[in-house]
Design an enzyme around this catalytic site. Sequence first.
Site, PDB file in Angstrom:
ATOM      1  N   LYS A 117     -15.656  -5.886   2.730  1.00  0.00           N
ATOM      2  CA  LYS A 117     -15.030  -6.693   1.674  1.00  0.00           C
ATOM      3  C   LYS A 117     -16.064  -7.311   0.750  1.00  0.00           C
ATOM      4  O   LYS A 117     -15.809  -7.507  -0.435  1.00  0.00           O
ATOM      5  CB  LYS A 117     -14.116  -7.763   2.289  1.00  0.00           C
ATOM      6  CG  LYS A 117     -12.853  -7.165   2.893  1.00  0.00           C
ATOM      7  CD  LYS A 117     -11.710  -8.157   2.971  1.00  0.00           C
ATOM      8  CE  LYS A 117     -10.459  -7.467   3.487  1.00  0.00           C
ATOM      9  NZ  LYS A 117      -9.368  -8.391   3.811  1.00  0.00           N
ATOM     10  N   LYS A 199      -9.725   4.934   6.626  1.00  0.00           N
ATOM     11  CA  LYS A 199      -8.488   4.277   7.072  1.00  0.00           C
ATOM     12  C   LYS A 199      -7.464   4.189   5.929  1.00  0.00           C
ATOM     13  O   LYS A 199      -7.844   3.950   4.785  1.00  0.00           O
ATOM     14  CB  LYS A 199      -8.864   2.862   7.543  1.00  0.00           C
ATOM     15  CG  LYS A 199      -7.718   2.040   8.078  1.00  0.00           C
ATOM     16  CD  LYS A 199      -8.157   0.613   8.387  1.00  0.00           C
ATOM     17  CE  LYS A 199      -8.182  -0.255   7.146  1.00  0.00           C
ATOM     18  NZ  LYS A 199      -8.266  -1.707   7.411  1.00  0.00           N
ATOM     19  N   LYS A 202      -4.004  -0.708   2.340  1.00  0.00           N
ATOM     20  CA  LYS A 202      -3.147  -1.239   1.275  1.00  0.00           C
ATOM     21  C   LYS A 202      -3.829  -1.218  -0.085  1.00  0.00           C
ATOM     22  O   LYS A 202      -3.206  -0.990  -1.109  1.00  0.00           O
ATOM     23  CB  LYS A 202      -2.892  -2.724   1.607  1.00  0.00           C
ATOM     24  CG  LYS A 202      -1.486  -3.048   2.010  1.00  0.00           C
ATOM     25  CD  LYS A 202      -1.398  -4.535   2.334  1.00  0.00           C
ATOM     26  CE  LYS A 202      -0.480  -4.757   3.505  1.00  0.00           C
ATOM     27  NZ  LYS A 202      -0.448  -6.138   3.973  1.00  0.00           N
TER      28      LYS A 202
HETATM   29  P1  TYM Z   1      -3.725  -6.703   8.456  1.00  0.00           P
HETATM   30  O1  TYM Z   1      -2.755  -7.547   7.727  1.00  0.00           O
HETATM   31  O2  TYM Z   1      -4.825  -6.053   7.656  1.00  0.00           O
HETATM   32  O3  TYM Z   1      -2.978  -5.545   9.229  1.00  0.00           O
HETATM   33  C1  TYM Z   1      -1.896  -5.822  10.101  1.00  0.00           C
HETATM   34  C2  TYM Z   1      -1.971  -4.890  11.293  1.00  0.00           C
HETATM   35  O4  TYM Z   1      -1.917  -3.519  10.873  1.00  0.00           O
HETATM   36  C3  TYM Z   1      -2.980  -2.796  11.472  1.00  0.00           C
HETATM   37  N1  TYM Z   1      -3.405  -1.731  10.553  1.00  0.00           N
HETATM   38  C4  TYM Z   1      -3.547  -0.445  10.919  1.00  0.00           C
HETATM   39  N2  TYM Z   1      -3.331   0.180  12.077  1.00  0.00           N
HETATM   40  C5  TYM Z   1      -3.543   1.516  12.099  1.00  0.00           C
HETATM   41  N3  TYM Z   1      -3.945   2.242  11.031  1.00  0.00           N
HETATM   42  C6  TYM Z   1      -4.150   1.649   9.829  1.00  0.00           C
HETATM   43  N4  TYM Z   1      -4.531   2.372   8.787  1.00  0.00           N
HETATM   44  C7  TYM Z   1      -3.956   0.235   9.741  1.00  0.00           C
HETATM   45  N5  TYM Z   1      -4.055  -0.661   8.724  1.00  0.00           N
HETATM   46  C8  TYM Z   1      -3.724  -1.862   9.245  1.00  0.00           C
HETATM   47  C9  TYM Z   1      -4.082  -3.828  11.695  1.00  0.00           C
HETATM   48  O5  TYM Z   1      -4.977  -3.415  12.690  1.00  0.00           O
HETATM   49  C10 TYM Z   1      -3.275  -5.048  12.078  1.00  0.00           C
HETATM   50  O6  TYM Z   1      -3.009  -5.050  13.463  1.00  0.00           O
HETATM   51  N6  TYM Z   1      -6.778 -10.032  10.541  1.00  0.00           N
HETATM   52  C11 TYM Z   1      -5.508  -9.365  10.671  1.00  0.00           C
HETATM   53  C12 TYM Z   1      -4.328 -10.313  10.737  1.00  0.00           C
HETATM   54  C13 TYM Z   1      -4.446 -11.380  11.751  1.00  0.00           C
HETATM   55  C14 TYM Z   1      -4.248 -11.245  13.148  1.00  0.00           C
HETATM   56  C15 TYM Z   1      -4.412 -12.558  13.689  1.00  0.00           C
HETATM   57  C16 TYM Z   1      -3.929 -10.173  13.970  1.00  0.00           C
HETATM   58  C17 TYM Z   1      -4.742 -12.689  11.502  1.00  0.00           C
HETATM   59  N7  TYM Z   1      -4.709 -13.403  12.673  1.00  0.00           N
HETATM   60  C18 TYM Z   1      -4.315 -12.777  15.074  1.00  0.00           C
HETATM   61  C19 TYM Z   1      -3.813 -10.410  15.344  1.00  0.00           C
HETATM   62  C20 TYM Z   1      -3.996 -11.702  15.866  1.00  0.00           C
HETATM   63  C21 TYM Z   1      -5.302  -8.458   9.474  1.00  0.00           C
HETATM   64  O7  TYM Z   1      -5.870  -8.668   8.439  1.00  0.00           O
HETATM   65  O8  TYM Z   1      -4.353  -7.502   9.666  1.00  0.00           O
END
Ligand code: TYM
Length: 339
Positions: A117, A199, A202
């Site tokens: 990032k 990956k 979004k």
């Molecule tokens: P975020 O919002 O980027 O994504 C949410 C969840 O989707 C999964 N994910 C994927 N899994 C497989 N393939 C992909 N291409 C893919 N893109 C996204 C992510 O692994 C995630 O599980 N930091 C976290 C949010 C968060 C969180 C937490 C998660 C904040 N606090 C506490 C667990 C526990 C995030 O940015 O996810």
Amino acid sequence: MEQTQKKPRVFSGIQPTGSFTLGNYVGAVRNWPALQDAYDCIYSVVDLHAITVRQNPADLRRQSREAAAMLLATGIRPDKSIIFIQSHVPAHTQLSWVLGCFCPFGDLTRMHQFKEKSKKHPEDINGGLLTYPVLMAADILLYATDLVPIGIDQKQHLELARNIAQRFNGLYGDTFVVPDGYFPTVGAKVMSLQEPDKKMSKSDANANAVVHMLDEPDTILRKFKRAITDSEGTVRAGADKPGVTNLMSIYSVMTGKTFEEIQREFDGQGYGVFKEAVAGSVIDTFRPIQAEYRRLLADRAYLDGVLADGGAAAARLASRMLSKVYRKVGFVAPDALAH
Ligand code: TYM
């Protein structure tokens, strides 16, 4: 009173930064409703995390409700699980401060996501971007979480949360549960449809690389038809075939079929037929979710009620852990003041 066995705790979160992707669904969100019966689940729309990158305030507000509606539409039941907006529970930021004091700076600078990032937004490498995983650790540790259902890209952040918990417990005695990750066996990392060594994300500039949960059926079909494969023409998985393997993983998750079954199903057929079948499986999975999403989003009173109740329930649980931590580190409790 009847003695009921305490269920293990699940916590996970998702950022409200636009409509969820197929990656979000396959890697994480799909598993959340599935865990509701065996676990005590808490799911959060993590708006605090979202502002590490500039957000339009009106969009963020709208997207936070949309994210909650989408989670409910996938099958999360407010009578079984807690669903809430992260900023409604101040204990997350409060615990995050304390945990930050138990997290070496070097551990934060070597996080892959921070590096990526920072590269992507060189004009805004802010403090929040660096301390983001500490807030995530606070999210998880606040609720004595046993299991965290996430995609592989969040694994390093979970490791950091485990390290912080162990360090704190080592200094102050048993306080935090050291959480485990829950990763799907297939689809823990859904890849871009255009660059299958990257990956699915979004924020990809190439719209064809990403399938969104709210995409129309013909858009989904078009994106899969344009997906990058290879020149071999055989549906089989392998390190030398990242595009086809990615499509097979998606199809496997959507249909429950194994890789062997998929290979047999498309034996002797070209990629065209295969891609259409993958698209069809995704369209069929998303169609009822999309309908339920629209219904929920139109019922603002219900949605806001769920979020208000969820926030209150989460805040009750969180304040207990926060008080315990404050006591352990030596803060004077306000109710201990003689006045
Ligand atoms: P975020 O919002 O980027 O994504 C949410 C969840 O989707 C999964 N994910 C994927 N899994 C497989 N393939 C992909 N291409 C893919 N893109 C996204 C992510 O692994 C995630 O599980 N930091 C976290 C949010 C968060 C969180 C937490 C998660 C904040 N606090 C506490 C667990 C526990 C995030 O940015 O996810």
